[in-house]
Design an enzyme around this catalytic site. Structure first.
Site, PDB file in Angstrom:
ATOM      1  N   CYS A  53       0.792  -1.239   0.121  1.00 44.99           N
ATOM      2  CA  CYS A  53       0.082   0.053   0.033  1.00 44.99           C
ATOM      3  C   CYS A  53       0.894   1.212   0.022  1.00 44.99           C
ATOM      4  O   CYS A  53       1.560   1.281   0.843  1.00 44.99           O
ATOM      5  CB  CYS A  53      -0.924  -0.079   1.128  1.00 44.99           C
ATOM      6  SG  CYS A  53      -1.658   1.411   1.571  1.00 44.99           S
ATOM      7  N   CYS A  56       0.370   3.534   2.943  1.00 44.72           N
ATOM      8  CA  CYS A  56       1.095   2.952   4.211  1.00 44.72           C
ATOM      9  C   CYS A  56       2.569   3.053   4.385  1.00 44.72           C
ATOM     10  O   CYS A  56       3.071   3.503   5.126  1.00 44.72           O
ATOM     11  CB  CYS A  56       0.930   1.377   4.277  1.00 44.72           C
ATOM     12  SG  CYS A  56      -0.987   0.778   4.247  1.00 44.72           S
TER      13      CYS A  56
END
Length: 195
Positions: A53, A56
Site C-alpha cells: 500500500c 502505508c
C-alpha cells in the site's frame, strides 16, 4: 579529488540516517498473532497496514516518529504495527477494511482514528482517547485554558443523574473527536464568549 572527499562524508551521513531510522523503528513493535491474547493488559495504538500500500509506505516514517515521541514522553500507550495481509483474521476482528487503518485499543474498546496522518494529530488523538473518558475541570482557570486550546469540547455540570449517564454514553462514542469534562457550577463562567 573533490569527489573522493565527498565519499566518506556521504557514507557518514548515510550511516547516521540509517541509525536514526533504526532507532525510531525500535519504538514501534511489529505485532503478530500473539497480540490478540496479550493486548488487553495495555493501551495500544496500532497501524494495520499492507506492505504493497502506497499510503502505508507514506505513513511509515511518521508512524516511527509517533512511536519515538510516545516513548520519550513516557506515555502508557504502546505503539505497534501489524501486517493486516499476513494476519487477516485479526485485522478482520478489529474491523479493518482499508489500509492504513489506525486504531487505539483500550481494554475491550477499539477507537478508529480518522484525522490527518501527521505525527502531532495522531499523538493528540492517542492522548485524548487513552486518558479518562470524562476529565474533571477543577478551576475556572483550567476551564479558560481548555477553552483556548480546543475549539469544541463538552462540559457536564451537576451530580449523578440519568442525564450524566447519557453524557457518559455520548462521551464513549465521541471521544475520538473531542474532549469531555465535568465541572461544578462555580468553575464555569456565567458568560462564555466564543470566538
Amino acid at each position: 579529488m573533490a569527489a573522493r572527499r565527498r565519499g566518506p562524508a556521504l557514507r557518514f551521513w548515510a550511516a547516521v540516517f540509517l541509525l536514526d531510522l533504526a532507532f525510531c523503528k525500535g519504538h514501534v513493535e511489529d505485532l503478530d498473532d500473539s497480540f490478540k491474547e496479550n493486548r488487553k493488559d495495555d493501551i495500544w495504538l496500532v497501524d494495520f497496514y499492507a506492505p504493497w500500500c502506497g499510503h502505508c509506505k507514506k505513513l511509515e516514517p511518521i508512524w516511527n516518529e509517533v512511536g519515538l515521541e510516545m516513548k520519550s514522553l513516557g506515555s502508557p500507550v504502546k505503539v505497534g504495527k501489524m501486517d493486516a495481509t499476513s494476519y487477516s483474521s485479526i485485522a478482520s476482528e478489529f474491523g479493518v477494511r482499508g489500509y492504513p487503518t489506525i486504531k487505539l485499543l483500550k481494554g475491550d474498546l477499539a477507537y478508529n482514528y480518522r484525522g490527518p496522518r501527521t505525527k502531532d494529530d495522531i499523538i493528540e488523538f492517542a492522548h485524548r482517547v487513552s486518558g479518562a473518558l470524562i476529565r474533571p475541570l477543577p478551576s475556572q482557570q483550567m476551564f479558560e485554558h481548555m477553552q483556548k486550546r480546543h475549539r469544541v469540547f463538552f462540559v457536564y455540570i451537576g451530580g449523578e443523574s440519568p442525564l450524566k449517564e447519557k453524557y457518559i454514553d455520548a462521551a464513549s462514542e465521541l471521544i475520538v473527536y473531542t474532549y469531555f469534562f465535568s465541572a461544578s457550577e462555580e468553575v464555569v463562567p456565567a458568560v462564555i464568549f466564543v470566538e
